[in-house]
Design a protein around this motif. Sequence first.
Motif, PDB file in Angstrom:
ATOM      1  N   GLY A   1       0.777  -1.236   0.000  1.00 31.89           N
ATOM      2  CA  GLY A   1       0.000   0.000   0.000  1.00 31.89           C
ATOM      3  C   GLY A   1       0.803   1.277   0.000  1.00 31.89           C
ATOM      4  O   GLY A   1       0.242   2.350   0.240  1.00 31.89           O
ATOM      5  N   GLY A   2       2.103   1.220  -0.273  1.00 30.08           N
ATOM      6  CA  GLY A   2       2.919   2.433  -0.272  1.00 30.08           C
ATOM      7  C   GLY A   2       2.443   3.446  -1.298  1.00 30.08           C
ATOM      8  O   GLY A   2       2.319   3.124  -2.473  1.00 30.08           O
ATOM      9  N   ASN A   3       2.218   4.697  -0.842  1.00 26.47           N
ATOM     10  CA  ASN A   3       1.660   5.708  -1.748  1.00 26.47           C
ATOM     11  C   ASN A   3       2.169   7.112  -1.397  1.00 26.47           C
ATOM     12  O   ASN A   3       1.375   7.987  -1.035  1.00 26.47           O
ATOM     13  CB  ASN A   3       0.132   5.645  -1.681  1.00 26.47           C
ATOM     14  N   PRO A   4       3.489   7.370  -1.495  1.00 25.27           N
ATOM     15  CA  PRO A   4       4.518   6.434  -1.953  1.00 25.27           C
ATOM     16  C   PRO A   4       5.255   5.796  -0.778  1.00 25.27           C
ATOM     17  O   PRO A   4       4.979   6.092   0.381  1.00 25.27           O
ATOM     18  CB  PRO A   4       5.452   7.354  -2.728  1.00 25.27           C
ATOM     19  N   THR A   5       6.242   4.954  -1.133  1.00 25.58           N
ATOM     20  CA  THR A   5       7.186   4.401  -0.166  1.00 25.58           C
ATOM     21  C   THR A   5       8.535   5.071  -0.401  1.00 25.58           C
ATOM     22  O   THR A   5       8.994   5.147  -1.544  1.00 25.58           O
ATOM     23  CB  THR A   5       7.318   2.882  -0.332  1.00 25.58           C
ATOM     24  N   VAL A   6       9.159   5.569   0.669  1.00 24.90           N
ATOM     25  CA  VAL A   6      10.416   6.317   0.563  1.00 24.90           C
ATOM     26  C   VAL A   6      11.579   5.426   1.002  1.00 24.90           C
ATOM     27  O   VAL A   6      11.484   4.698   2.002  1.00 24.90           O
ATOM     28  CB  VAL A   6      10.363   7.597   1.420  1.00 24.90           C
ATOM     29  N   TYR A   7      12.686   5.504   0.236  1.00 24.41           N
ATOM     30  CA  TYR A   7      13.890   4.708   0.501  1.00 24.41           C
ATOM     31  C   TYR A   7      15.092   5.640   0.618  1.00 24.41           C
ATOM     32  O   TYR A   7      15.194   6.628  -0.114  1.00 24.41           O
ATOM     33  CB  TYR A   7      14.157   3.713  -0.632  1.00 24.41           C
ATOM     34  N   TYR A   8      16.023   5.289   1.524  1.00 25.78           N
ATOM     35  CA  TYR A   8      17.318   5.962   1.616  1.00 25.78           C
ATOM     36  C   TYR A   8      18.393   5.003   1.123  1.00 25.78           C
ATOM     37  O   TYR A   8      18.267   3.775   1.270  1.00 25.78           O
ATOM     38  CB  TYR A   8      17.638   6.353   3.066  1.00 25.78           C
TER      39      TYR A   8
END
Length: 291
Positions: free
Chosen positions: A214-221
């Motif tokens: 359900g990521g809306n959005p999903t944030v990545y480092y």
Amino acid sequence: MPTQFPDEPPTERHVAPDPALMEAARARGAARWAAAGDRAARQEKPPAGGPLKPRAAAIAATVALLVLGGIAVATFDGDPGVGGTDLAQPSHSYIPGLITPPEELPEESAPSLVPTQNAVPPPAPDTGRAPAGVKSFTTGPGCGGFSGVGSYRDGRKGWVDRGDGRCGSTFVSIPMSGDARRDESSAYGMWTFAASGTCELSVHIPNGNLEQVGGNPTVYYVFDRNGVGGTPMASFAIKQVDKRGQWVVAGKFKASGNLTVQLLTRGQDWNGSGPTYAHHAAGAVRADCTA
């Protein structure tokens, strides 16, 4: 003047015309004819056969047009017309506005109709194999190299393991923080790679519903080190709800021996009606690296 008695019928008298008077009358008549013209205007005689009937006139006009059309066709077909000049014919016919593709045209005429462009090949399907000279590393649930930091189990509210336990078909649903701008610093997903050089990262987004993916959005480092800490060298975001079942290329990143990707928990898992239990999905991540 003669005497006429009542009982006698009147007598008819014939007086001889005076020649001088007659001559004067003739002179006056001749003068009038001379003034008016001694001849009347001649009338045109109708044609011997009478006027043409409308049908006959139409037939005659049609025949004339056919004759002229035959002359024009003969001229455009290249036969000598007036003056004996031949007209060059086009090497290819086309309807204005509908340009024929260049592969169907003679080589000499194709550039004038359609500009030559370098064909762009379609993207190659993802086979999971790295090109020659590239080292490929895949980590994730069921693959190794993945850690669920701060994980806990609480039914549909907590961390949920999904899939069959094999690499590529297993993922973890990570609960959101409840705020699209804040993270839970003690909870995150982490992928680590022992790699050097320039690495292209690709993230697999599993299939599933809002509670699963359900990521809306999903944030990545992204960190150039083993583990998280300090300032990340880059970040990216993926709208998982639009990329379900796909590999998403995140970009190329420098690695000096180790590379770490961190999934953050920021996100809203509720709406006006209450909780939605939306989760981020953590599946496989691949790094294709060149020295």
